[in-house]
Scaffold this motif. Sequence first.
Motif, PDB file in Angstrom:
ATOM      1  N   THR A 140       0.551  -1.263   0.233  1.00 13.88           N
ATOM      2  CA  THR A 140      -0.115   0.116   0.544  1.00 13.88           C
ATOM      3  C   THR A 140       0.921   1.409   0.059  1.00 13.88           C
ATOM      4  OG1 THR A 140      -1.540  -1.114   1.438  1.00 13.88           O
ATOM      5  CG2 THR A 140      -2.257   1.490   1.252  1.00 13.88           C
ATOM      6  N   GLU A 141       0.743   1.890  -1.169  1.00 17.15           N
ATOM      7  CA  GLU A 141       1.366   3.029  -1.066  1.00 17.15           C
ATOM      8  C   GLU A 141       1.141   4.083  -0.762  1.00 17.15           C
ATOM      9  OE1 GLU A 141       3.888   5.270  -4.759  1.00 17.15           O
ATOM     10  OE2 GLU A 141       2.719   3.852  -4.866  1.00 17.15           O
ATOM     11  N   ASN A 142       2.239   5.503   0.311  1.00 14.98           N
ATOM     12  CA  ASN A 142       1.316   6.221   1.024  1.00 14.98           C
ATOM     13  C   ASN A 142       0.405   5.932   2.370  1.00 14.98           C
ATOM     14  OD1 ASN A 142       3.057   7.840   0.023  1.00 14.98           O
ATOM     15  ND2 ASN A 142       1.758   8.227  -1.680  1.00 14.98           N
ATOM     16  N   GLY A 143       1.163   4.761   2.615  1.00 10.87           N
ATOM     17  CA  GLY A 143      -0.664   3.917   2.796  1.00 10.87           C
ATOM     18  C   GLY A 143      -0.403   4.364   4.745  1.00 10.87           C
ATOM     19  N   LEU A 144      -1.384   4.278   5.558  1.00  8.57           N
ATOM     20  CA  LEU A 144      -2.124   4.355   6.951  1.00  8.57           C
ATOM     21  C   LEU A 144      -2.638   2.825   7.308  1.00  8.57           C
ATOM     22  CD1 LEU A 144      -3.908   7.838   7.002  1.00  8.57           C
ATOM     23  CD2 LEU A 144      -1.412   7.400   7.487  1.00  8.57           C
ATOM     24  N   VAL A 145      -2.124   2.487   8.898  1.00  8.76           N
ATOM     25  CA  VAL A 145      -2.532   1.549   9.812  1.00  8.76           C
ATOM     26  C   VAL A 145      -3.657   2.123  10.576  1.00  8.76           C
ATOM     27  CG1 VAL A 145      -2.512   0.102  10.340  1.00  8.76           C
ATOM     28  CG2 VAL A 145      -0.282   0.014   9.214  1.00  8.76           C
ATOM     29  N   LEU A 146      -5.063   1.909  10.486  1.00  8.51           N
ATOM     30  CA  LEU A 146      -5.762   2.872  11.714  1.00  8.51           C
ATOM     31  C   LEU A 146      -6.491   1.134  11.996  1.00  8.51           C
ATOM     32  CD1 LEU A 146      -8.940   4.789  11.152  1.00  8.51           C
ATOM     33  CD2 LEU A 146      -8.917   2.489  12.328  1.00  8.51           C
ATOM     34  N   TYR A 147      -5.547   1.894  14.253  1.00 12.20           N
ATOM     35  CA  TYR A 147      -6.776   0.836  14.637  1.00 12.20           C
ATOM     36  C   TYR A 147      -7.676   1.434  15.426  1.00 12.20           C
ATOM     37  CZ  TYR A 147      -1.842  -1.560  14.912  1.00 12.20           C
ATOM     38  OH  TYR A 147      -1.280  -2.514  15.171  1.00 12.20           O
ATOM     39  N   THR A 148      -8.488   0.394  15.784  1.00 17.52           N
ATOM     40  CA  THR A 148     -10.142   0.981  16.895  1.00 17.52           C
ATOM     41  C   THR A 148     -10.243  -0.684  17.286  1.00 17.52           C
ATOM     42  OG1 THR A 148     -12.039   1.909  16.605  1.00 17.52           O
ATOM     43  CG2 THR A 148     -11.153   0.120  14.543  1.00 17.52           C
ATOM     44  N   ASP A 149     -11.328  -0.544  17.873  1.00 19.77           N
ATOM     45  CA  ASP A 149     -11.432  -1.773  19.167  1.00 19.77           C
ATOM     46  C   ASP A 149     -12.561  -0.472  19.958  1.00 19.77           C
ATOM     47  OD1 ASP A 149     -11.083  -0.334  21.572  1.00 19.77           O
ATOM     48  OD2 ASP A 149      -9.846  -1.145  22.498  1.00 19.77           O
ATOM     49  N   TRP A 234      -8.440  -6.875   9.653  1.00 19.39           N
ATOM     50  CA  TRP A 234      -8.405  -7.147  10.726  1.00 19.39           C
ATOM     51  C   TRP A 234      -9.294  -7.522  11.285  1.00 19.39           C
ATOM     52  CZ3 TRP A 234      -5.342  -5.330   6.890  1.00 19.39           C
ATOM     53  CH2 TRP A 234      -4.607  -5.210   6.094  1.00 19.39           C
ATOM     54  N   ARG A 235      -9.599  -8.671  12.556  1.00 18.34           N
ATOM     55  CA  ARG A 235     -10.411  -8.159  14.193  1.00 18.34           C
ATOM     56  C   ARG A 235      -9.509  -9.766  14.969  1.00 18.34           C
ATOM     57  NH1 ARG A 235     -14.453 -10.743  17.059  1.00 18.34           N
ATOM     58  NH2 ARG A 235     -14.934 -11.557  15.028  1.00 18.34           N
ATOM     59  N   TYR A 236      -8.864  -9.278  15.695  1.00 15.07           N
ATOM     60  CA  TYR A 236      -8.547  -9.905  17.702  1.00 15.07           C
ATOM     61  C   TYR A 236      -9.616  -9.184  18.525  1.00 15.07           C
ATOM     62  CZ  TYR A 236      -4.913 -12.428  19.909  1.00 15.07           C
ATOM     63  OH  TYR A 236      -4.843 -13.053  20.756  1.00 15.07           O
ATOM     64  N   VAL A 237     -10.152 -10.545  18.712  1.00 15.34           N
ATOM     65  CA  VAL A 237     -10.846 -10.126  20.022  1.00 15.34           C
ATOM     66  C   VAL A 237     -11.889  -8.924  19.549  1.00 15.34           C
ATOM     67  CG1 VAL A 237     -11.598 -10.040  22.572  1.00 15.34           C
ATOM     68  CG2 VAL A 237      -9.435 -11.110  21.163  1.00 15.34           C
ATOM     69  N   ASP A 238     -11.869  -7.741  20.334  1.00 13.96           N
ATOM     70  CA  ASP A 238     -12.347  -6.487  19.715  1.00 13.96           C
ATOM     71  C   ASP A 238     -11.465  -5.599  19.663  1.00 13.96           C
ATOM     72  OD1 ASP A 238     -10.703  -6.289  22.052  1.00 13.96           O
ATOM     73  OD2 ASP A 238     -11.882  -5.359  23.418  1.00 13.96           O
ATOM     74  N   ASP A 239     -10.086  -5.981  19.003  1.00 16.59           N
ATOM     75  CA  ASP A 239      -9.312  -4.854  18.510  1.00 16.59           C
ATOM     76  C   ASP A 239      -8.836  -5.180  16.568  1.00 16.59           C
ATOM     77  OD1 ASP A 239      -6.674  -2.920  18.145  1.00 16.59           O
ATOM     78  OD2 ASP A 239      -6.045  -4.368  17.576  1.00 16.59           O
ATOM     79  N   ILE A 240      -9.433  -4.018  15.921  1.00 17.26           N
ATOM     80  CA  ILE A 240      -9.600  -3.444  14.691  1.00 17.26           C
ATOM     81  C   ILE A 240      -9.050  -2.761  13.532  1.00 17.26           C
ATOM     82  CG2 ILE A 240     -11.268  -3.317  13.239  1.00 17.26           C
ATOM     83  CD1 ILE A 240     -13.575  -3.930  15.364  1.00 17.26           C
ATOM     84  N   VAL A 241      -8.248  -3.625  12.639  1.00 15.68           N
ATOM     85  CA  VAL A 241      -7.553  -2.915  12.274  1.00 15.68           C
ATOM     86  C   VAL A 241      -7.778  -3.001  10.428  1.00 15.68           C
ATOM     87  CG1 VAL A 241      -5.058  -3.211  10.946  1.00 15.68           C
ATOM     88  CG2 VAL A 241      -5.273  -3.525  13.505  1.00 15.68           C
ATOM     89  N   PHE A 242      -7.618  -1.724   9.797  1.00 17.21           N
ATOM     90  CA  PHE A 242      -7.564  -1.434   8.478  1.00 17.21           C
ATOM     91  C   PHE A 242      -5.820  -0.902   7.983  1.00 17.21           C
ATOM     92  CE2 PHE A 242     -11.996  -0.629   9.857  1.00 17.21           C
ATOM     93  CZ  PHE A 242     -13.032  -1.385   9.091  1.00 17.21           C
ATOM     94  N   VAL A 243      -6.170  -1.287   6.798  1.00 16.69           N
ATOM     95  CA  VAL A 243      -5.035  -0.385   6.392  1.00 16.69           C
ATOM     96  C   VAL A 243      -5.690   0.007   4.935  1.00 16.69           C
ATOM     97  CG1 VAL A 243      -2.800  -0.825   5.261  1.00 16.69           C
ATOM     98  CG2 VAL A 243      -3.008  -2.737   6.889  1.00 16.69           C
ATOM     99  N   GLY A 244      -5.005   1.152   4.159  1.00 10.91           N
ATOM    100  CA  GLY A 244      -5.232   1.247   3.700  1.00 10.91           C
ATOM    101  C   GLY A 244      -4.505   3.580   3.167  1.00 10.91           C
ATOM    102  N   THR A 245      -5.609   4.520   2.392  1.00 14.10           N
ATOM    103  CA  THR A 245      -4.833   5.178   2.281  1.00 14.10           C
ATOM    104  C   THR A 245      -6.248   6.136   2.868  1.00 14.10           C
ATOM    105  OG1 THR A 245      -6.695   5.752   0.696  1.00 14.10           O
ATOM    106  CG2 THR A 245      -4.428   5.425  -0.160  1.00 14.10           C
ATOM    107  N   ALA A 246      -5.424   7.717   4.054  1.00 16.39           N
ATOM    108  CA  ALA A 246      -5.977   8.086   4.300  1.00 16.39           C
ATOM    109  C   ALA A 246      -7.221   8.546   4.385  1.00 16.39           C
ATOM    110  CB  ALA A 246      -5.700   9.779   4.250  1.00 16.39           C
ATOM    111  N   GLU A 247      -8.141   8.324   3.120  1.00 15.84           N
ATOM    112  CA  GLU A 247      -9.102   8.684   3.004  1.00 15.84           C
ATOM    113  C   GLU A 247     -10.215   6.959   2.376  1.00 15.84           C
ATOM    114  OE1 GLU A 247     -12.093   9.973  -1.110  1.00 15.84           O
ATOM    115  OE2 GLU A 247     -10.174   9.524  -0.606  1.00 15.84           O
ATOM    116  N   GLN A 248      -9.445   5.841   2.832  1.00 14.56           N
ATOM    117  CA  GLN A 248     -10.006   4.854   2.682  1.00 14.56           C
ATOM    118  C   GLN A 248     -10.336   4.308   4.286  1.00 14.56           C
ATOM    119  OE1 GLN A 248      -7.041   2.443   0.190  1.00 14.56           O
ATOM    120  NE2 GLN A 248      -8.723   2.393  -1.557  1.00 14.56           N
ATOM    121  N   VAL A 249      -8.819   4.785   4.837  1.00  8.88           N
ATOM    122  CA  VAL A 249      -9.629   3.794   6.216  1.00  8.88           C
ATOM    123  C   VAL A 249     -10.430   4.430   7.017  1.00  8.88           C
ATOM    124  CG1 VAL A 249      -7.172   2.362   6.381  1.00  8.88           C
ATOM    125  CG2 VAL A 249      -8.013   5.670   7.216  1.00  8.88           C
ATOM    126  N   SER A 250     -10.648   6.470   6.491  1.00  9.99           N
ATOM    127  CA  SER A 250     -11.783   7.131   7.617  1.00  9.99           C
ATOM    128  C   SER A 250     -13.293   6.664   7.156  1.00  9.99           C
ATOM    129  CB  SER A 250     -11.719   8.323   7.045  1.00  9.99           C
ATOM    130  OG  SER A 250     -12.226   9.043   7.217  1.00  9.99           O
TER     131      SER A 250
END
Length: 573
Positions: A140-149, A234-250
């Motif tokens: 993912t070029e110029n990507g972001l990893v977003l964490y939320t739970d 990706w989900r691990y119990v209540d912990d969720i991750v996305f990888v994409g551009t800033a616009e995508q993950v938002s």
Amino acid sequence: MSADLAVKALNQYRRRDIFPYLALRYYVESSVGRQNRWIRDVCTRLTTQNESFGYLRMYHFKDISEDKFIHRDIYVPAPSEALAEVALITELSKHEIFNPKPYVYSYRLSSEKEKSGAFKPYFDGFRERHKSITDSCWKTENGLVLYTDIKKFYPSITSEAAVAAWKGAYQQSELNSDYKRLGLRLLENHMKISEQDGTGKGLLTGPTFSHLIANLLLDRVDQEMNEISGGKYWRYVDDIVFVGTAEQVSLWREKLEGKFNELNLVLHDGDKDFQVPCDEWLEGEFDFDSSIGSEWVSLISNVKRFLLANPLKENELRRSFQENNIRIPVIDYSEAVKDSSYLQRFQDWMRKYKWATKSVKSITINGLLTQARKCEASFSVRLADLLTVDSSSSPYAEKRITPKLRYLSGRLLYLSSRENLGRLGEILINRPGMYLIAKTMEAVASRDFTDVLSMGVNATHSAAQLIRAEGNEPVRIDKNIYLSPVVEQSLAVLAINGVRHNYETINTELMQLASATGMKDLMKSKNGFVREFACLHGLSEPRHQSFLDRSFDRDEELAMDVLNQLQRSSHCW
């Protein structure tokens, strides 16, 4: 007759709390009660049909806020129900619909023959998720990893949603109708206790079945978000991750929030909801490829192999460990190795692997001491290096370093001197996520158990196991400590472990169970867990400490209770 389900249940509930583990030990001591057929046929039928059920509500340390301890309500079922739910989950593992999707990495069902628990080891999934996120970051070029739970995940699940998730899954399977009814009865039990205690909306935190229901509830959301994100979810119990551009993950987070709102689930904001550039995230690409894990696994595996091959040297190994500040539990496997089926399997193993005989014979007490010292030296150096790193710069930096600090310091509790533990505890006490382990270090170093008693049964038992391994020197408790329900439970945990102290004797049902007094009255207790435990125990002398020191089966895992509780405290369920 096979006792696979009994061993699976013991391994599963030992990680949760010491009381359900001991209750299960009394149950499976019976030659009948340990058999797979009895558990599948009798325990499941009794649990489905019995209107009288019982859970023990335990207070586990969760966090500290403004100098006040925050506790998590953990409910543990009576042993017959615990065995029934393990039999149920083992049956469900044969049906694809009940198994989590590939992009869900928590509470994956173990196979019928696996004995380590109802679910696969948690760290395997955690490591797989890390590798998958790594691969996506590189692509993912110029990507972001977003964490939320999810806030208060399990307590937020309503009874109606849980039942709908269960019915929706079994209607797509060929599950036997008896197991369908069993699952509904378990959820009905959860609902009644939740309403009675006001601790949630219908799904209890603690029972093994709750983990499966939580995964089923989110299955549709998981599938939809995986499709929407193009496999970058990706989900691990209540912990969720996305990888994409800033616009995508938002956008994806917004869609996820909407779907969760329909389920009355709420996402965290603040420090638990953050983004990090892929370039920065990849700095931690090899965080789980270290040799640290292999050093520890090798040591613990060799301890168990030595005890299995040399059961008569158990006391000699224990004395040597105590003389060298090593608190690794030394378990009596003498009964396990008397089993003819075990001996046959061991002989088959020796014949199949010609190196095996030499390998086992090469493990000596001095060799184990040397191996333990090397681990202690290695872990100490690595921990000292980590403590020089400033992780306050971002939530991601903290998220990276905290598991490493926990891993190293948790194992040093079993390997370091009291003096060193006292010093480390003072350093770690103010580190985020390290309070439980720092206070455990303090208790072991000082023998003052006042704080861990107020923290809860998980903190108290973790420290008590280490004290027992050292030789059971008495501990101190401030006599002016407020005798809250949390402290009352913790005092019972000390009694279970046989840890001596200076505090006055109290008279609660748990203390009576722990000391085996008034058992006849406990057999008529209003609490179903206490009642069943007392009936299984009978009027004989207590065998609690014998069960803690003696293995039920060779496949019962070496109990490292501090590490189990650190794992539990790292998630919000």
